[in-house]
Design a protein around this motif. Structure first.
Motif, PDB file in Angstrom:
ATOM      1  N   TRP A 181      -9.086   1.042  -6.962  1.00 19.56           N
ATOM      2  CA  TRP A 181      -9.731   2.189  -6.497  1.00 19.56           C
ATOM      3  C   TRP A 181     -11.188   1.741  -6.126  1.00 19.56           C
ATOM      4  CZ3 TRP A 181     -14.680   3.062  -9.109  1.00 19.56           C
ATOM      5  CH2 TRP A 181     -15.313   4.504  -9.189  1.00 19.56           C
ATOM      6  N   ALA A 182     -11.879   0.560  -6.237  1.00 23.59           N
ATOM      7  CA  ALA A 182     -13.184   0.195  -5.993  1.00 23.59           C
ATOM      8  C   ALA A 182     -13.008  -0.191  -4.493  1.00 23.59           C
ATOM      9  CB  ALA A 182     -13.698  -0.658  -6.888  1.00 23.59           C
ATOM     10  N   ILE A 217      -4.284   6.575  -5.419  1.00 27.31           N
ATOM     11  CA  ILE A 217      -2.846   6.481  -5.619  1.00 27.31           C
ATOM     12  C   ILE A 217      -2.510   5.029  -5.066  1.00 27.31           C
ATOM     13  CG2 ILE A 217      -0.838   7.248  -5.359  1.00 27.31           C
ATOM     14  CD1 ILE A 217      -1.939  10.145  -5.621  1.00 27.31           C
ATOM     15  N   GLU A 218      -2.071   4.202  -5.652  1.00 25.41           N
ATOM     16  CA  GLU A 218      -1.446   2.886  -5.263  1.00 25.41           C
ATOM     17  C   GLU A 218       0.007   3.343  -4.545  1.00 25.41           C
ATOM     18  OE1 GLU A 218      -1.937  -0.791  -7.735  1.00 25.41           O
ATOM     19  OE2 GLU A 218      -1.982   0.673  -9.092  1.00 25.41           O
ATOM     20  N   ALA A 252       2.685   1.909  -0.599  1.00 30.93           N
ATOM     21  CA  ALA A 252       2.799   0.985   0.384  1.00 30.93           C
ATOM     22  C   ALA A 252       1.891   0.741   1.451  1.00 30.93           C
ATOM     23  CB  ALA A 252       4.287   1.205   0.842  1.00 30.93           C
ATOM     24  N   ASP A 253       0.686   1.514   1.729  1.00 30.72           N
ATOM     25  CA  ASP A 253      -0.101   1.338   2.262  1.00 30.72           C
ATOM     26  C   ASP A 253      -1.344   0.729   1.697  1.00 30.72           C
ATOM     27  OD1 ASP A 253      -2.298   1.403   4.149  1.00 30.72           O
ATOM     28  OD2 ASP A 253      -2.067   3.452   4.695  1.00 30.72           O
ATOM     29  N   ILE A 254      -1.543  -0.569   1.803  1.00 35.02           N
ATOM     30  CA  ILE A 254      -2.948  -0.980   1.044  1.00 35.02           C
ATOM     31  C   ILE A 254      -4.040  -0.557   1.185  1.00 35.02           C
ATOM     32  CG2 ILE A 254      -1.374  -3.281   0.582  1.00 35.02           C
ATOM     33  CD1 ILE A 254      -3.411  -4.590   3.007  1.00 35.02           C
ATOM     34  N   THR A 255      -4.045   0.301   2.169  1.00 37.78           N
ATOM     35  CA  THR A 255      -5.682   1.042   2.479  1.00 37.78           C
ATOM     36  C   THR A 255      -5.444   2.343   1.826  1.00 37.78           C
ATOM     37  OG1 THR A 255      -4.756   2.134   4.539  1.00 37.78           O
ATOM     38  CG2 THR A 255      -5.773  -0.284   4.734  1.00 37.78           C
ATOM     39  N   GLY A 256      -4.462   2.982   1.018  1.00 39.29           N
ATOM     40  CA  GLY A 256      -4.368   3.978   0.432  1.00 39.29           C
ATOM     41  C   GLY A 256      -3.503   5.172   0.976  1.00 39.29           C
ATOM     42  N   CYS A 257      -3.060   6.088   0.015  1.00 38.89           N
ATOM     43  CA  CYS A 257      -2.105   7.167   0.600  1.00 38.89           C
ATOM     44  C   CYS A 257      -2.774   8.588   0.539  1.00 38.89           C
ATOM     45  CB  CYS A 257      -0.723   6.938  -0.089  1.00 38.89           C
ATOM     46  SG  CYS A 257       0.236   5.758   0.730  1.00 38.89           S
ATOM     47  N   GLY A 258      -3.957   8.499   0.240  1.00 42.87           N
ATOM     48  CA  GLY A 258      -4.583   9.798  -0.267  1.00 42.87           C
ATOM     49  C   GLY A 258      -4.044  10.297  -1.587  1.00 42.87           C
ATOM     50  N   GLY A 293      -2.093  13.909  -3.839  1.00 46.45           N
ATOM     51  CA  GLY A 293      -1.474  15.049  -3.666  1.00 46.45           C
ATOM     52  C   GLY A 293      -0.116  14.613  -3.073  1.00 46.45           C
ATOM     53  N   PRO A 294       0.939  15.649  -2.773  1.00 46.61           N
ATOM     54  CA  PRO A 294       2.162  15.527  -2.249  1.00 46.61           C
ATOM     55  C   PRO A 294       2.280  14.591  -1.032  1.00 46.61           C
ATOM     56  CG  PRO A 294       1.768  17.763  -2.859  1.00 46.61           C
ATOM     57  CD  PRO A 294       0.357  17.043  -3.045  1.00 46.61           C
ATOM     58  N   GLU A 295       1.063  14.862  -0.177  1.00 45.57           N
ATOM     59  CA  GLU A 295       1.100  14.062   0.946  1.00 45.57           C
ATOM     60  C   GLU A 295       1.044  12.610   0.835  1.00 45.57           C
ATOM     61  OE1 GLU A 295      -1.126  16.420   0.209  1.00 45.57           O
ATOM     62  OE2 GLU A 295      -0.215  18.162   1.472  1.00 45.57           O
ATOM     63  N   ALA A 296       0.317  12.317  -0.319  1.00 42.79           N
ATOM     64  CA  ALA A 296       0.560  10.749  -0.723  1.00 42.79           C
ATOM     65  C   ALA A 296       2.072  10.308  -0.744  1.00 42.79           C
ATOM     66  CB  ALA A 296      -0.166  10.570  -1.978  1.00 42.79           C
ATOM     67  N   LYS A 297       2.902  10.949  -1.307  1.00 41.95           N
ATOM     68  CA  LYS A 297       4.166  10.552  -1.511  1.00 41.95           C
ATOM     69  C   LYS A 297       4.875  10.524  -0.042  1.00 41.95           C
ATOM     70  CE  LYS A 297       8.414  10.851  -3.877  1.00 41.95           C
ATOM     71  NZ  LYS A 297       8.960  11.448  -5.308  1.00 41.95           N
ATOM     72  N   ALA A 298       4.654  11.474   0.934  1.00 47.88           N
ATOM     73  CA  ALA A 298       5.271  11.553   2.157  1.00 47.88           C
ATOM     74  C   ALA A 298       4.675  10.183   2.948  1.00 47.88           C
ATOM     75  CB  ALA A 298       4.813  12.851   2.903  1.00 47.88           C
ATOM     76  N   TRP A 299       3.461  10.200   2.946  1.00 49.43           N
ATOM     77  CA  TRP A 299       2.988   8.909   3.555  1.00 49.43           C
ATOM     78  C   TRP A 299       3.445   7.571   3.264  1.00 49.43           C
ATOM     79  CZ3 TRP A 299       1.508   8.004   8.285  1.00 49.43           C
ATOM     80  CH2 TRP A 299       0.955   6.723   8.708  1.00 49.43           C
ATOM     81  N   ASP A 300       3.496   7.201   1.760  1.00 50.68           N
ATOM     82  CA  ASP A 300       4.060   6.216   1.103  1.00 50.68           C
ATOM     83  C   ASP A 300       5.447   5.890   1.706  1.00 50.68           C
ATOM     84  OD1 ASP A 300       4.277   4.234  -0.771  1.00 50.68           O
ATOM     85  OD2 ASP A 300       4.856   5.390  -2.675  1.00 50.68           O
ATOM     86  N   PHE A 301       6.387   6.966   1.831  1.00 50.01           N
ATOM     87  CA  PHE A 301       7.643   6.833   2.357  1.00 50.01           C
ATOM     88  C   PHE A 301       7.552   6.310   3.630  1.00 50.01           C
ATOM     89  CE2 PHE A 301      11.285   8.563   4.478  1.00 50.01           C
ATOM     90  CZ  PHE A 301      12.562   8.073   3.734  1.00 50.01           C
ATOM     91  N   GLN A 302       6.770   7.003   4.734  1.00 49.14           N
ATOM     92  CA  GLN A 302       6.555   6.551   5.919  1.00 49.14           C
ATOM     93  C   GLN A 302       6.188   5.063   6.018  1.00 49.14           C
ATOM     94  OE1 GLN A 302       4.625  10.159   7.828  1.00 49.14           O
ATOM     95  NE2 GLN A 302       5.837   9.146   9.345  1.00 49.14           N
ATOM     96  N   CYS A 303       5.586   4.549   4.988  1.00 49.68           N
ATOM     97  CA  CYS A 303       5.155   2.974   5.045  1.00 49.68           C
ATOM     98  C   CYS A 303       6.207   2.153   4.652  1.00 49.68           C
ATOM     99  CB  CYS A 303       3.540   3.021   4.347  1.00 49.68           C
ATOM    100  SG  CYS A 303       2.349   3.657   5.225  1.00 49.68           S
ATOM    101  N   CYS A 304       6.996   2.668   4.102  1.00 47.10           N
ATOM    102  CA  CYS A 304       8.320   2.077   3.548  1.00 47.10           C
ATOM    103  C   CYS A 304       9.433   1.989   4.674  1.00 47.10           C
ATOM    104  CB  CYS A 304       8.858   2.667   2.182  1.00 47.10           C
ATOM    105  SG  CYS A 304       8.075   1.973   0.800  1.00 47.10           S
ATOM    106  N   THR A 305       9.380   2.921   5.519  1.00 44.71           N
ATOM    107  CA  THR A 305      10.341   3.035   6.618  1.00 44.71           C
ATOM    108  C   THR A 305       9.852   2.530   7.873  1.00 44.71           C
ATOM    109  OG1 THR A 305       9.950   5.304   6.857  1.00 44.71           O
ATOM    110  CG2 THR A 305      11.311   5.019   5.372  1.00 44.71           C
ATOM    111  N   GLU A 306       8.579   2.891   8.482  1.00 43.51           N
ATOM    112  CA  GLU A 306       8.398   2.600   9.401  1.00 43.51           C
ATOM    113  C   GLU A 306       6.946   1.733   9.805  1.00 43.51           C
ATOM    114  OE1 GLU A 306       8.804   6.500  12.113  1.00 43.51           O
ATOM    115  OE2 GLU A 306       7.914   7.052  10.394  1.00 43.51           O
ATOM    116  N   PHE A 307       6.066   1.973   8.902  1.00 43.54           N
ATOM    117  CA  PHE A 307       4.498   1.364   9.118  1.00 43.54           C
ATOM    118  C   PHE A 307       4.179   0.262   8.234  1.00 43.54           C
ATOM    119  CE2 PHE A 307       4.013   5.883  10.356  1.00 43.54           C
ATOM    120  CZ  PHE A 307       4.536   5.833  11.735  1.00 43.54           C
TER     121      PHE A 307
END
Length: 492
Positions: free
Chosen positions: A256-257, A330-331, A333-339, A341-355
């Motif tokens: 968080w910090a 929200i912790e 797969a992106d160590i810089t944060g995923c934001g 809300g629902p968008e956080a899960k979507a970006w988490d998934f993309q960082c697990c598959t592509e980035f």
């Protein structure tokens, strides 16, 4: 050549952050799957579009102005529409039609409604599907409105997408402006000269050389205090937490910090902005000042860290009586944060598959506690959450990696205050793949609307961007200026 172009194309950008409301909000019937012939490939979903046509020159002599299209990011379309004033400011000079396209799985463009975020529903979330979406929309606009030229714009992930649109669909996109797009970092093909968290540290050091040491010692005190009796009350009080702190929350509190510091470095704009939180002008300097003032009052680095980090989550009004660190951060797969809300899960998934993006912090070249994060750890996390694993080879095979030597008509802009510039294209690749460096620029500052407090480096960058777009489209932007416009040109 460029200097001559700048002299002829220098423009006066309206000193206003106001972006007009869309003249039209549309739903485009988009394919769920562009890459198979299965029964599901015939399914469609509603993809949201924002259009602004007040500057479009659809001309009495059959001339039609270009399409300016923004390739949407990992969030609701409004967030980017109302924070990309640059497109609206230069559109009159080109007679351009403006179009923002929402990225699938973000905002309201959900292929399966609430079921989109189930593991099964997420299977059609990828940047390749997203660029195919954009291609479908652009092709529709070109055909239905007789448009012959298209300029693609995007910042951050949207910047990566906009560069890929030029690379993958050159017959549809003539010019691409990719701002703050960390393509080489994402592809893991070029080792950056600086690490992400090192740049965040340097930003705080530039504000005041004492601040990184305060942050480093603040984290150290937090590590030590959780080993002592009564730590729960001390940490809860220091960080103004809504719920009593327990050692099980330790890693999340550190994240968080850390997230607060890096986000303020990313959006270190020279004026108050609300892009990723309600923040004052130069938030890094403001946070640093708050930490120094707390040190004068209490002499306690952990309290100073708490105050400095709290700025991101508390905003300029400072009305929060306590912080819920699990709602704020929200912790993932992106160590810089995923934001959030629902968008956080979507970006988490993309960082697990592509980035696989930023490199971890080390506490050696940066002020943050060591963060262990590698492909093995990421794979275990992604398998447990989504039944998928990152593919470190996929990006370099599918997206040209860091080799853009065969590309053309792409502008890569990066601000040196932005920690993401570590993974950006920082040097010209060839005469038509240009790198623009903005010394006092944070995350895609050049795409924002002009402001009276803009540093000269971003004014020059925008002028150069306009000159290149005009040259590559074979147009003269100055032809569209009135005498009143000419009187307001920016001269150096």
């Amino acid at each position: 050549m460029i200097i001559l172009l700048l002299l002829s194309v220098l423009i006066s950008l309206t000193l206003s952050d106001d972006v007009p409301k869309p003249t039209g909000i549309f739903q485009y019937s988009q394919k769920v799957d562009h890459y198979s012939y299965s029964p599901e490939a015939s399914q469609t979903f509603s993809q949201r579009l924002f259009e602004y046509n007040k500057h479009w020159d659809c001309g009495p002599n059959g001339t039609v102005g270009p399409l300016f299209v923004y390739t949407g990011n990992e969030g609701p379309l409004e967030s980017f529409y109302y924070n990309t004033g640059f497109m609206f400011e230069i559109a009159p000079a080109f007679g351009a039609l403006i179009l923002f396209v929402e990225h699938r799985y973000y905002g309201e463009s959900l292929p399966f409604g609430s079921e989109s975020f189930s593991n099964d529903g997420l299977r059609y979330l990828s940047s390749t599907q997203a660029t195919a979406d954009f291609a479908e929309v652009i092709n529709h606009y070109k055909k239905s409105k007789n448009i012959t030229q298209v300029v693609s714009f995007g910042g951050s992930y949207g910047g990566m997408l906009t560069a890929w649109m030029r690379l993958r669909y050159p017959q549809l996109v003539d010019v691409a402006l990719a701002a703050s797009a960390p393509l080489p970092m994402m592809a893991r093909t070029a080792k950056p000269k600086q690490a992400f968290f090192e740049i965040v540290t340097e930003d705080f050091k530039a504000a005041d050389e004492r601040c990184p040491d305060i942050v480093r010692k603040g984290f150290s005190q937090l590590y030590n205090i959780v080993k002592t009796p009564g730590y729960q009350a001390s940490v809860t009080d220091t960080f103004k937490l809504c719920k009593t702190f327990d050692v099980s929350q330790f890693n999340h509190l550190v994240g968080w910090a850390r997230n607060a510091m890096l986000m303020m470095a990313m959006v270190d704009y020279p004026y108050p902005a609300s892009f990723m939180g309600e923040l004052p002008a130069w938030p890094v300097k403001h946070s640093c000042k708050m930490m120094l003032e707390e040190m004068e009052t209490s002499g306690n680095e952990m309290r100073a860290l708490a105050v400095g980090a709290g700025l991101l989550y508390n905003g300029t009004d400072g009305t929060k009586s306590c912080f819920n660190i699990y709602e704020d951060f929200i912790e993932c797969a992106d160590i810089t944060g995923c934001g959030t809300g629902p968008e956080a899960k979507a970006w988490d998934f993309q960082c697990c598959t592509e980035f696989q993006l930023a490199t971890p912090s080390t506490n050696v070249t940066d002020m943050f506690p060591p963060l262990e994060w590698n492909l093995d750890i990421a794979s275990k996390y992604c398998e447990a959450n989504y039944k998928v694993s990152p593919d470190p080879v996929d990006a370099s095979l599918n997206y040209w990696s860091a080799d853009f030597s065969a590309a053309s008509n792409i502008i890569f802009s990066n601000g040196l205050l932005d920690p993401w510039h570590a993974g950006g294209v920082l040097e010209d690749v060839n005469p038509t793949v240009k790198a623009i460096i903005i010394a006092e620029g944070a995350h895609h500052l050049d795409l924002r609307g002009s402001n009276k407090d803009d540093p000269m480096s971003v004014i020059l960058a925008r002028n150069q961007e306009v000159a290149l777009i005009a040259e590559w489209l074979g147009q003269k932007a100055t032809d569209n200026f009135t005498e009143d416009d000419s009187a307001n040109l920016v001269h150096f």
